[in-house]
Design a protein around this motif. Structure first.
Motif, PDB file in Angstrom:
ATOM      1  N   GLY A  76       0.843  -1.203   0.000  1.00  0.00           N
ATOM      2  CA  GLY A  76       0.000   0.000   0.000  1.00  0.00           C
ATOM      3  C   GLY A  76       0.874   1.247   0.000  1.00  0.00           C
ATOM      4  N   ASN A  77       0.695   2.074  -1.027  1.00  0.00           N
ATOM      5  CA  ASN A  77       1.443   3.331  -1.127  1.00  0.00           C
ATOM      6  C   ASN A  77       0.503   4.461  -0.711  1.00  0.00           C
ATOM      7  OD1 ASN A  77       2.849   5.604  -1.905  1.00  0.00           O
ATOM      8  ND2 ASN A  77       2.760   5.178  -4.098  1.00  0.00           N
ATOM      9  N   TRP A  78       0.681   4.953   0.513  1.00  0.00           N
ATOM     10  CA  TRP A  78      -0.261   5.947   1.046  1.00  0.00           C
ATOM     11  C   TRP A  78      -0.039   7.337   0.444  1.00  0.00           C
ATOM     12  CZ3 TRP A  78      -0.629   5.073   7.106  1.00  0.00           C
ATOM     13  CH2 TRP A  78      -1.009   3.749   7.352  1.00  0.00           C
ATOM     14  N   GLY A 119      11.551   5.572  -7.771  1.00  0.00           N
ATOM     15  CA  GLY A 119      11.191   5.922  -9.148  1.00  0.00           C
ATOM     16  C   GLY A 119       9.707   5.958  -9.443  1.00  0.00           C
ATOM     17  N   HIS A 120       8.877   6.216  -8.415  1.00  0.00           N
ATOM     18  CA  HIS A 120       7.437   6.327  -8.681  1.00  0.00           C
ATOM     19  C   HIS A 120       7.198   7.424  -9.713  1.00  0.00           C
ATOM     20  CE1 HIS A 120       3.177   7.081  -8.166  1.00  0.00           C
ATOM     21  NE2 HIS A 120       3.107   5.872  -7.656  1.00  0.00           N
ATOM     22  N   SER A 121       6.216   7.227 -10.586  1.00  0.00           N
ATOM     23  CA  SER A 121       6.009   8.180 -11.697  1.00  0.00           C
ATOM     24  C   SER A 121       5.671   9.582 -11.189  1.00  0.00           C
ATOM     25  CB  SER A 121       4.920   7.688 -12.639  1.00  0.00           C
ATOM     26  OG  SER A 121       3.673   7.756 -12.003  1.00  0.00           O
ATOM     27  N   GLU A 122       5.057   9.673  -9.996  1.00  0.00           N
ATOM     28  CA  GLU A 122       4.777  11.016  -9.459  1.00  0.00           C
ATOM     29  C   GLU A 122       6.078  11.729  -9.107  1.00  0.00           C
ATOM     30  OE1 GLU A 122       1.981   9.735  -6.496  1.00  0.00           O
ATOM     31  OE2 GLU A 122       0.550   9.298  -8.094  1.00  0.00           O
ATOM     32  N   ARG A 123       7.070  10.982  -8.690  1.00  0.00           N
ATOM     33  CA  ARG A 123       8.379  11.590  -8.407  1.00  0.00           C
ATOM     34  C   ARG A 123       9.098  11.919  -9.724  1.00  0.00           C
ATOM     35  NH1 ARG A 123       9.244  12.418  -3.519  1.00  0.00           N
ATOM     36  NH2 ARG A 123      11.221  13.299  -4.162  1.00  0.00           N
ATOM     37  N   TYR A 133       5.183  -2.448 -12.384  1.00  0.00           N
ATOM     38  CA  TYR A 133       4.752  -1.829 -13.641  1.00  0.00           C
ATOM     39  C   TYR A 133       3.542  -0.958 -13.339  1.00  0.00           C
ATOM     40  CZ  TYR A 133       2.330  -1.184 -18.053  1.00  0.00           C
ATOM     41  OH  TYR A 133       1.662  -0.615 -19.111  1.00  0.00           O
ATOM     42  N   GLU A 134       3.713   0.333 -13.526  1.00  0.00           N
ATOM     43  CA  GLU A 134       2.620   1.260 -13.244  1.00  0.00           C
ATOM     44  C   GLU A 134       2.419   2.189 -14.446  1.00  0.00           C
ATOM     45  OE1 GLU A 134       1.897   1.546  -8.749  1.00  0.00           O
ATOM     46  OE2 GLU A 134       3.161   3.213  -9.338  1.00  0.00           O
ATOM     47  N   PRO A 135       1.505   1.820 -15.362  1.00  0.00           N
ATOM     48  CA  PRO A 135       1.252   2.720 -16.484  1.00  0.00           C
ATOM     49  C   PRO A 135       0.764   4.071 -15.945  1.00  0.00           C
ATOM     50  CG  PRO A 135      -0.338   0.884 -16.451  1.00  0.00           C
ATOM     51  CD  PRO A 135       0.617   0.638 -15.339  1.00  0.00           C
ATOM     52  N   ALA A 140      -2.844   4.993 -15.786  1.00  0.00           N
ATOM     53  CA  ALA A 140      -3.763   4.207 -14.952  1.00  0.00           C
ATOM     54  C   ALA A 140      -3.655   4.575 -13.473  1.00  0.00           C
ATOM     55  CB  ALA A 140      -3.477   2.715 -15.129  1.00  0.00           C
ATOM     56  N   ILE A 141      -2.714   5.470 -13.128  1.00  0.00           N
ATOM     57  CA  ILE A 141      -2.503   5.785 -11.716  1.00  0.00           C
ATOM     58  C   ILE A 141      -3.489   6.854 -11.254  1.00  0.00           C
ATOM     59  CG2 ILE A 141      -0.872   6.721 -10.035  1.00  0.00           C
ATOM     60  CD1 ILE A 141       1.366   5.496 -11.650  1.00  0.00           C
ATOM     61  N   GLY A 142      -4.308   6.479 -10.277  1.00  0.00           N
ATOM     62  CA  GLY A 142      -5.245   7.429  -9.678  1.00  0.00           C
ATOM     63  C   GLY A 142      -6.344   7.887 -10.632  1.00  0.00           C
ATOM     64  N   THR A 143      -6.497   7.206 -11.759  1.00  0.00           N
ATOM     65  CA  THR A 143      -7.469   7.655 -12.756  1.00  0.00           C
ATOM     66  C   THR A 143      -8.728   6.802 -12.770  1.00  0.00           C
ATOM     67  OG1 THR A 143      -6.459   6.206 -14.392  1.00  0.00           O
ATOM     68  CG2 THR A 143      -5.667   8.488 -14.320  1.00  0.00           C
ATOM     69  N   GLY A 193      -1.850   0.658 -10.494  1.00  0.00           N
ATOM     70  CA  GLY A 193      -2.636   1.587 -11.313  1.00  0.00           C
ATOM     71  C   GLY A 193      -4.107   1.235 -11.184  1.00  0.00           C
ATOM     72  N   SER A 194      -4.783   1.923 -10.248  1.00  0.00           N
ATOM     73  CA  SER A 194      -6.222   1.743 -10.027  1.00  0.00           C
ATOM     74  C   SER A 194      -6.612   0.293  -9.727  1.00  0.00           C
ATOM     75  CB  SER A 194      -7.023   2.285 -11.221  1.00  0.00           C
ATOM     76  OG  SER A 194      -6.785   3.676 -11.374  1.00  0.00           O
ATOM     77  N   VAL A 195      -5.757  -0.389  -8.935  1.00  0.00           N
ATOM     78  CA  VAL A 195      -6.140  -1.730  -8.476  1.00  0.00           C
ATOM     79  C   VAL A 195      -7.187  -1.577  -7.376  1.00  0.00           C
ATOM     80  CG1 VAL A 195      -5.369  -3.878  -7.391  1.00  0.00           C
ATOM     81  CG2 VAL A 195      -3.871  -2.701  -9.018  1.00  0.00           C
ATOM     82  N   LYS A 196      -8.245  -2.375  -7.478  1.00  0.00           N
ATOM     83  CA  LYS A 196      -9.325  -2.362  -6.497  1.00  0.00           C
ATOM     84  C   LYS A 196      -9.654  -3.816  -6.149  1.00  0.00           C
ATOM     85  CE  LYS A 196     -11.907  -0.060  -9.805  1.00  0.00           C
ATOM     86  NZ  LYS A 196     -10.979   0.610 -10.694  1.00  0.00           N
ATOM     87  N   ILE A 250      -0.540  -0.571  -4.472  1.00  0.00           N
ATOM     88  CA  ILE A 250      -1.897  -0.037  -4.378  1.00  0.00           C
ATOM     89  C   ILE A 250      -1.864   1.381  -3.807  1.00  0.00           C
ATOM     90  CG2 ILE A 250      -4.242  -0.585  -3.564  1.00  0.00           C
ATOM     91  CD1 ILE A 250      -2.744  -2.979  -4.978  1.00  0.00           C
ATOM     92  N   GLY A 251      -2.426   2.333  -4.511  1.00  0.00           N
ATOM     93  CA  GLY A 251      -2.468   3.713  -4.023  1.00  0.00           C
ATOM     94  C   GLY A 251      -3.763   3.970  -3.272  1.00  0.00           C
ATOM     95  N   GLY A 252      -4.707   4.637  -3.937  1.00  0.00           N
ATOM     96  CA  GLY A 252      -5.971   5.057  -3.301  1.00  0.00           C
ATOM     97  C   GLY A 252      -6.653   3.971  -2.482  1.00  0.00           C
ATOM     98  N   ALA A 253      -6.725   2.763  -3.017  1.00  0.00           N
ATOM     99  CA  ALA A 253      -7.462   1.697  -2.328  1.00  0.00           C
ATOM    100  C   ALA A 253      -6.741   1.202  -1.068  1.00  0.00           C
ATOM    101  CB  ALA A 253      -7.704   0.526  -3.280  1.00  0.00           C
TER     102      ALA A 253
HETATM  103  P1  PGA Z   1      -3.590   4.099  -7.521  1.00  0.00           P
HETATM  104  O1  PGA Z   1      -2.019   4.406  -7.346  1.00  0.00           O
HETATM  105  O2  PGA Z   1      -3.828   2.705  -7.013  1.00  0.00           O
HETATM  106  O3  PGA Z   1      -4.284   5.155  -6.706  1.00  0.00           O
HETATM  107  O4  PGA Z   1      -3.894   4.208  -8.974  1.00  0.00           O
HETATM  108  C1  PGA Z   1      -1.054   3.421  -7.564  1.00  0.00           C
HETATM  109  C2  PGA Z   1       0.326   3.986  -7.306  1.00  0.00           C
HETATM  110  O5  PGA Z   1       0.566   5.152  -7.636  1.00  0.00           O
HETATM  111  O6  PGA Z   1       1.204   3.283  -6.775  1.00  0.00           O
END
Ligand code: PGA
Length: 253
Positions: A8-10, A95-99, A167-169, A172-175, A212-215, A233-236
């Protein structure tokens, strides 16, 4: 067989009270986490020590979201890999894509970060992934391959099995948009091949996570793919019930 890992990536969410509540809920329901699935939480840096205290004696692993590219010394504001080890971390996201995009982190640093993380006895979770424009141009595999090779440049075959790749397209992250199982397996198989060319047999021990938006609703299908060894896993991961359901999806997947 590779053990599944759900991390879990808070990100930059929460406060002390939130850390207590979320970890309290995860601990209270830890019997729901299958023993064959490794589960990690990566809270913001300032809450790592508190999280370590709260998780002590449990099977949950602790991870950081970033690390310094320098070993130690005069680097104001930086936190080193050995400091993260010292406060009880086992994993570090690199190396997270947000960074990469929002915080202008240069690709050139990732190899150093991964080397130092391994040297400190921690596991790097190295993120790679293409943007939507790159995918549309048909460059997804090429971009992921290049990012992976750049990041693992200093990894020795002896250390390779401790590496984790995610692998985080970016699209697909947070979308709310998840890559299709076919897209995910195609990239994961390509990454596995790159790892084989680089590390030989050790590549089969390296976990490749999807993020990337795993739920809870899509985790089982994704985790069942041959080269998917769990998720980042980000948001979830901020909702105990949802995160635990994702962890459960790692069993027999
Ligand atoms: P997300 O984020 O699950 O909210 O899409 C994933 C991540 O950035 O690691």
């Amino acid at each position: 067989m590779r053990q599944k890992l759900v991390a879990g990536n808070w990100k930059s969410n929460g406060n002390s009270q939130f850390v207590e509540q979320l970890l309290g809920a995860l601990k209270a329901h830890s019997d729901q986490v299958p023993s064959e699935v490794e589960v990690a939480v990566c809270p913001p840096l300032v809450y790592l020590a508190k999280a370590e205290e709260l998780l002590r004696g449990t099977a949950f692993l602790l991870g950081a979201q970033n690390v310094s590219a320098f070993e130690e010394g005069a680097y104001t504001g930086e936190v080193t890999a050995s400091m993260l080890k010292d406060v009880g971390c086992q994993l570090v996201i690199v190396g997270h894509s947000e960074r990469r995009s929002l915080l202008s982190e240069a690709e050139a640093q990732f190899a150093d970060k991964i080397r130092l993380v391994l040297q400190a006895g921690l596991q790097p979770v190295y993120c790679v992934g293409e943007t939507l424009e790159q995918r549309r141009r048909g460059e997804a595999l090429k971009v992921c391959r290049e990012q992976l090779l750049a990041g693992v440049a200093a990894v020795t075959p002896e250390d390779a099995s401790r590496l984790v790749v995610a692998y985080e397209p970016v699209w697909a992250i947070g979308t709310g948009e998840t890559a299709s199982p076919e897209q995910v397996q195609e990239v994961h198989a390509c990454l596995r091949q790159v790892l084989r060319e680089r590390f030989g047999e050790q590549a089969d021990l390296i976990k490749i996570l999807y993020g990337g938006s795993v739920k809870a609703a899509n985790a089982r299908e994704l985790f069942a793919l041959p080269d998917v060894d769990g998720g980042l896993i980000g948001g979830a991961s901020l909702v105990a019930e949802e995160f635990l359901a994702i962890c459960k999806a790692g069993i027999n997947a």
